[in-house]
Design an enzyme around this catalytic site. Structure first.
Site, PDB file in Angstrom:
ATOM      1  CG  ASN A 108     104.131  10.342  14.557  1.00  0.00           C
ATOM      2  OD1 ASN A 108     103.753   9.438  15.309  1.00  0.00           O
ATOM      3  ND2 ASN A 108     104.257  11.602  14.943  1.00  0.00           N
ATOM      4  CG  ASP A 120     104.831  13.032   9.335  1.00  0.00           C
ATOM      5  OD1 ASP A 120     104.361  12.580  10.398  1.00  0.00           O
ATOM      6  OD2 ASP A 120     105.866  13.732   9.278  1.00  0.00           O
ATOM      7  CG  ASN A 154     111.132  13.902  11.698  1.00  0.00           C
ATOM      8  OD1 ASN A 154     111.010  13.004  10.868  1.00  0.00           O
ATOM      9  ND2 ASN A 154     110.152  14.739  12.007  1.00  0.00           N
ATOM     10  CG  ASN A 187     109.129  26.512  20.311  1.00  0.00           C
ATOM     11  OD1 ASN A 187     108.590  26.735  21.406  1.00  0.00           O
ATOM     12  ND2 ASN A 187     108.557  25.784  19.370  1.00  0.00           N
ATOM     13  CB  THR A 230     115.002  27.297  18.327  1.00  0.00           C
ATOM     14  OG1 THR A 230     113.750  26.796  18.797  1.00  0.00           O
ATOM     15  CG2 THR A 230     116.048  26.203  18.431  1.00  0.00           C
ATOM     16  CB  THR A 270     107.301  19.416   8.113  1.00  0.00           C
ATOM     17  OG1 THR A 270     106.130  20.078   7.665  1.00  0.00           O
ATOM     18  CG2 THR A 270     106.927  18.280   9.055  1.00  0.00           C
ATOM     19  CG  ASP A 272     111.840  17.180  14.604  1.00  0.00           C
ATOM     20  OD1 ASP A 272     111.724  17.590  15.780  1.00  0.00           O
ATOM     21  OD2 ASP A 272     110.876  16.810  13.906  1.00  0.00           O
ATOM     22  N   GLY A 287     108.584  17.577   3.151  1.00  0.00           N
ATOM     23  CA  GLY A 287     108.523  16.392   4.004  1.00  0.00           C
ATOM     24  C   GLY A 287     109.312  16.543   5.292  1.00  0.00           C
ATOM     25  CB  SER A 345     113.135  17.770   4.440  1.00  0.00           C
ATOM     26  OG  SER A 345     113.036  17.849   5.852  1.00  0.00           O
TER      27      SER A 345
HETATM   28  O1  RIB Z   1     108.422  17.966  13.986  1.00  0.00           O
HETATM   29  C1  RIB Z   1     107.736  17.452  12.873  1.00  0.00           C
HETATM   30  C2  RIB Z   1     107.020  16.181  13.243  1.00  0.00           C
HETATM   31  O2  RIB Z   1     106.013  16.468  14.203  1.00  0.00           O
HETATM   32  C3  RIB Z   1     106.291  15.503  12.118  1.00  0.00           C
HETATM   33  O3  RIB Z   1     107.120  14.592  11.410  1.00  0.00           O
HETATM   34  C4  RIB Z   1     105.081  14.868  12.785  1.00  0.00           C
HETATM   35  O4  RIB Z   1     105.066  13.477  12.747  1.00  0.00           O
HETATM   36  C5  RIB Z   1     105.099  15.395  14.215  1.00  0.00           C
HETATM   37  O5  RIB Z   1     105.585  14.490  15.103  1.00  0.00           O
END
Ligand code: RIB
Length: 300
Positions: free
Chosen positions: A10, A12, A42, A180, A212, A240, A244, A279, A283
């Site tokens: 994606n 973002d 991610n 989660n 989690t 965010t 991941d 980010g 990040s």
């Molecule tokens: O887990 C975070 C992600 O969720 C973001 O990067 C966004 O694109 C969504 O997929």
């Protein structure tokens, strides 16, 4: 042993806001930043930064070169990322509030164009002993799972974001699930962590579970085995991709031979670094940065 991450990519659009916009309200944001994201991308970046031999499979639109560039710069193989000219990239509209919390609106775009032919082509490059990571931001998950299982690939599922598509999956084909409490509640109907684990254990006795728990850390459970780790307390800038980051680091450690207890510790440290920065993909820390945090907390 290779890691195949079949998942979303994606762009973002991240808006900094004092509070999340409410129904009927119009607010101004303090800033807008564009980041590479998608739970799939991610997690691939986290896998690779944690040292795993990582291949990403998925689809993007023509405007998505920044996404493959980001994967490549993190050391991820992008041979299985298809570029489509008939649909745009998946994207996310993300609000981040003054506490670093987020809320996310997704547009699937090219992430929802995964055909059976594409799945067959990708899986041809993988076999027994390799591991496949899945999230719930692409289409065709049931076919991907069935075909991967036939090949003896170890399958890990992060059922995020949870929706009815997860209910179409045969979870008895999954080797690992990382989720989660909200997702655990949706799947099992139970609210407490112990009850979620007991219900998953009883319905799917062969599945290894990572639950989690936000600020309460994370648990591992498989039959009678248990492990847990708390969070590393750091100032939160943006949560965010923290989950991941945890997922990629956890499974990179497991596939590298670490115990679940050690994998939980490393993954918790990696996600602590991620929440201290803005980010999604940008990040995600390097292994050196994770080790520095562990040393700071006396857990190296
Ligand atoms: O887990 C975070 C992600 O969720 C973001 O990067 C966004 O694109 C969504 O997929």
């Amino acid at each position: 042993m290779k890691i195949l991450n079949f998942g979303s990519l994606n762009i973002d659009y991240v808006y900094s806001v004092e509070h999340f916009v409410r129904a009927g309200e119009t607010i101004s944001s303090d800033s807008l930043n564009l980041f590479c994201g998608g739970k799939g991308l991610n997690q691939s970046v986290a896998f690779s930064k944690a040292g795993a031999d990582t291949y990403h499979a998925g689809s993007i639109g023509k405007e998505g070169a920044m996404l493959t560039d980001m994967l490549k710069s993190a050391g991820v193989r992008t041979d299985f990322v298809t570029v489509r000219d008939d649909i745009s990239c998946g994207h996310a509209i993300i609000q981040v509030n003054s506490h670093g919390e987020n809320c996310i609106l997704l547009y699937g775009g090219a992430n929802h164009t995964i055909s059976n032919d594409m799945v067959d082509g990708v899986l041809a490059g993988f076999g027994a002993g390799d591991m496949m990571m899945l999230q719930n931001e692409i289409n065709n998950l049931p076919y991907i799972v069935e075909q991967a299982k036939k090949k003896g690939i170890i399958i890990a599922l992060n059922p995020s974001p949870f929706n009815d598509k997860i209910k179409e999956l045969d979870l008895s084909l999954i080797d690992w699930i990382i989720l989660n409490e909200t997702e655990g509640q949706e799947i099992t109907g139970k609210e407490k962590a112990d009850d979620i684990i007991a219900a998953l254990n009883s319905s799917y006795p062969e599945i290894k579970i990572v639950l989690t728990l936000g600020k309460h850390g994370a648990l591992y459970a498989y039959k009678n085995e248990r492990a847990s780790h708390g969070i590393f307390n750091v100032p939160v800038v943006d949560t965010t991709a923290a989950g991941d980051t945890f997922t990629g680091y956890f499974f990179a450690e497991i596939m590298g031979g670490s115990s679940p207890a050690k994998a939980l510790k490393i993954a918790s440290a990696a996600s602590a670094v991620a929440v201290s920065r803005k980010g999604a993909a940008p990040s995600i820390p390097t292994k050196d940065e994770v080790e520095a945090l562990l040393a700071k907390f006396g857990e190296a």
